[in-house]
Write an enzyme that holds these catalytic residues in place. Sequence first.
Site, PDB file in Angstrom:
ATOM      1  CD  GLU A 270       0.091  -1.170   3.309  1.00  0.00           C
ATOM      2  OE1 GLU A 270       0.172  -2.218   2.633  1.00  0.00           O
ATOM      3  OE2 GLU A 270       0.230  -1.157   4.549  1.00  0.00           O
ATOM      4  CG  HIS A 303      -6.102  -5.266   1.956  1.00  0.00           C
ATOM      5  ND1 HIS A 303      -6.596  -5.843   3.097  1.00  0.00           N
ATOM      6  CD2 HIS A 303      -4.810  -4.964   2.231  1.00  0.00           C
ATOM      7  CE1 HIS A 303      -5.654  -5.893   4.016  1.00  0.00           C
ATOM      8  NE2 HIS A 303      -4.550  -5.362   3.510  1.00  0.00           N
ATOM      9  CD  GLU A 304      -2.397  -3.954  -0.565  1.00  0.00           C
ATOM     10  OE1 GLU A 304      -1.893  -3.152   0.241  1.00  0.00           O
ATOM     11  OE2 GLU A 304      -2.462  -5.183  -0.339  1.00  0.00           O
ATOM     12  CD  GLU A 326      -1.791  -5.219   6.892  1.00  0.00           C
ATOM     13  OE1 GLU A 326      -2.821  -5.418   6.220  1.00  0.00           O
ATOM     14  OE2 GLU A 326      -0.812  -4.580   6.430  1.00  0.00           O
TER      15      GLU A 326
HETATM   16  N1  B3K Z   1       1.122  -4.361   4.080  1.00  0.00           N
HETATM   17  C1  B3K Z   1       1.523  -5.318   3.062  1.00  0.00           C
HETATM   18  C2  B3K Z   1       2.191  -6.512   3.606  1.00  0.00           C
HETATM   19  C3  B3K Z   1       3.636  -6.422   3.565  1.00  0.00           C
HETATM   20  C4  B3K Z   1       4.242  -7.670   4.121  1.00  0.00           C
HETATM   21  C5  B3K Z   1       5.570  -7.400   4.697  1.00  0.00           C
HETATM   22  N2  B3K Z   1       6.220  -8.552   5.282  1.00  0.00           N
HETATM   23  C6  B3K Z   1       0.377  -5.767   2.249  1.00  0.00           C
HETATM   24  C7  B3K Z   1      -0.943  -5.655   2.885  1.00  0.00           C
HETATM   25  O1  B3K Z   1      -1.245  -6.255   3.888  1.00  0.00           O
HETATM   26  O2  B3K Z   1      -1.720  -4.901   2.398  1.00  0.00           O
HETATM   27 ZN    ZN Z   2      -2.822  -4.965   4.394  1.00  0.00          ZN
END
Ligand code: B3K
Ligand code: ZN
Length: 884
Positions: A270, A303-304, A326
């Site tokens: 994101e 989500h992003e 998350e």
């Molecule tokens: N925030 C990222 C995940 C990154 C993972 C790092 N180990 C994707 C997400 O959850 O949207």
């Molecule tokens: Zn995420």
Amino acid sequence: MRTQEQIQVRLQDYQPYPFVMSHTSLVFDLQPTRTIVTSRLLIERKPIVEARQAGLRLDGVDLELISIELDGVTLKPGDYQLDETGLTIASVPDSFKLETKVAINPAANTALSGLYMSAGRFCTQCEAEGFRHITFWPDRPDVMSRFHVRIEAPRATFPTLLSNGNQVAIGEYDDGRHWAAWDDPHPKPSYLFALVAGDFDRIDDHFVTRSGRQVEIGIFVDKGAASRAHYAMDALKRSMSWDEQVFGREYDLDVFNIVAVADFNFGAMENKGLNIFNSALLLADEETATDADYEAIEAVVAHEYFHNWSGNRVTCRDWFQLSLKEGLTVFRDQEFSADQRSRAVKRIKDVKALRARQFPEDSGPLAHPVRPSSYVKIDNFYSSTIYEKGAEIIRVLQTMVGRDAFLSGADLYFDDNDGRAATIEDWLAAMRTATGNPLHGIERWYDQAGTPTLEAISQYDEVRQRLTISLSQSTPDTPGQSGKTWVPLPVAMAFFGPDGAPLRLNLAGTEVRADDWLIPMASDRLELTFDGAAEKPTVSYLRGFSAPVRLITNQTDADLALLAACDTDPFVRWESTQAIARKALLGAAEALAHGQEPEVPADLSRALQGALADAARDPAFAALLLRLPDVSELMQLKPLSDPSNLQAARLFVRGVLVEQLEQNLDACFATYDPAQAFSPNAEAAGKRALMAACLDLLCASQTDRAALRAENTFFAARNMTDMMSALDGLSQFGGLRFQTALDGFKSRFADNALVMDKWFRIQAMAISGDPIATFARLRSDPAFTLLNPNRVRALGAAFASGNPAAFHRADGAGYRCLADLIGDVDGLNGALAARLGTMFESCARVELGRQKLASAVLQELLNRNSLSANTREILSKIQAGLMG
Ligand code: B3K
Ligand code: ZN
């Protein structure tokens, strides 16, 4: 066990960073093997006690320091200390400029963290700790700065130069190089930094926010793939408008760019204004993507995008708070998908996924709280618990306070914490303030690992026309945690009479009478008494899966059959059908283990018959009803199991069912028209899912007729969904038909890596033939590569999680397949190897002989000095929980 690398980071040790990074200016002189990063930082000491004497500590790993200047004066080696993890300057003024110049080698970065090359292009992944591989900086989420980025690269090879925020200037040099400058007006932590440089095709569109901001949207993809980006664009625009309508959250930059790359450790990222996606979660058309891919793309794009508020505008104080962004963002994307598609089907799919991934994690050696108290490698904590259980907690909260109050709580949270690095306490404080609900005990959901068990025992008193329900809850011990106490559980219930009609009861001693009940349970035990039950009620528990618990009841077979047929809550209808199936499958396993012929209860075929009869009304729902629990789910229900026995039981039961239901399945299958025009929408996808579920069950007959039907479906398929459903059917037979289809598939799609991943995956999961030999053949296939995470997962993860009887083969051959792969991946990409390592977690549930074999295989890996800290953390925890 080697402990020297297992240094724990602890929540209780949190200290604020003593400096403010007022401004960060970065210049990237991009060259694949030697990129020069010049960083100019404006730094100020904070006016807090901890800051008074503090020296400056910056994170930095694998950086070649070329020069360092403080306030324009070059520092001498004695003025600073360099070590493996960073740079320290013991004495610094209260306010100063620091300039460093470092060299890095993106082409050699196979870990795909920091700045790396994918298919000849530069891209970044900085969450959680990738930025320290780019330059010296305090690489932690609570340190934010305004970033100005200038990128320089040869124009011919890298015509597109992107970073966060808005592009503010561009220019050319005489030598064929060009540059672009980007400015991000929103202070952000380093994990949200992004840079991309390369040659892409792009599609453009725009979105006007509700306050009238014109946002230019660009999606950058592989050359020739632009036509496959339109679905993602559409999903993005729908997400932008949904977040305005539901959460009142608007986009805040003039530009929103998305880039798809082939080599990516996760689904997507994101980064502020510049999301980077694994191309598997962005590119789709009917010829190459399945309905599941479309659904995942829609969810991940959303989500992003949603992270722009839940993550970026309000970020996390430290990585222990990871679920703050998350869990909340998963909840938001689940709600978005539910609104775009069928809410009931979405909920069932989410519960299936939770049970398939999070429940086993929460009951095994890797169990950890949604807010852990320590970790070795934060990358290992991007877990189903942080994400999916985190989202369930948000849902529990919403259920407890009601949707409207919940949304005002979320509003207050975003407004109060805008621009801050927040904690889970901040989230709960906003919820409490906005709703007036004290939310007693809610913290325990974050701090206690383990899936709570809810036991519900009902008793009917015919004479007094009274129903008593005793609820009790408990949360099991997990590694390092015992003595847990109750968590707040909203228990949604309803009652049905013998004819299947809803019963309206009243809570004894009150005037309250209702069809639907939401009982807030805030204690270990709760006795409920309902009056007015003229007939024996059947209780429908946990409607909509109102809390993420394991439910134990004294429901009879007749109760389950009634709920499977009549419940007005689709989740409970599905759940009751599953409960009937689970019982039948476990009973068959028991019989087979004792050399007896299993009996398949008539309730099961009746329930499926009901599903088929009603299928036209909601094909997607019927498709879910027709899918029996898989071997991995059965393994969770039967401790110390033999997975091959469970697989045999499943084959047996399906074989009996297809004998009983063949005509109904045939008729339902025949309603599907493979030639109809393709639409990715939920309705059309539901019809394809129903066809696939019928074909899957028909293939369980193992008759030539069924094989031919699967083969015909393969050749008639006009889209990838049908093609994969047919291949799935053929995989149950193996042999020449399957092979011929696979060969045709390969020659048609050899140039499309995402489709070839499907080719690997379906074979890795095939139970026919010799799966171990198949694994070896796939590993030495010229198309296999250790450098692409999608390909590695398409073989390793698909095999270990999708082919449990082979992975847990009695002679340990499956364990060796995965361990060899992990060993080879680990030197290149420790985070990916560790993720594969989590697959061994299921070994804690198999019988002791297999556990011993797994333990020995893991020990061999752990004996390697060179094993990455990521993989060591995961494997040592798993091994500690195994017998042997
Ligand atoms: N925030 C990222 C995940 C990154 C993972 C790092 N180990 C994707 C997400 O959850 O949207
Ligand atoms: Zn995420």
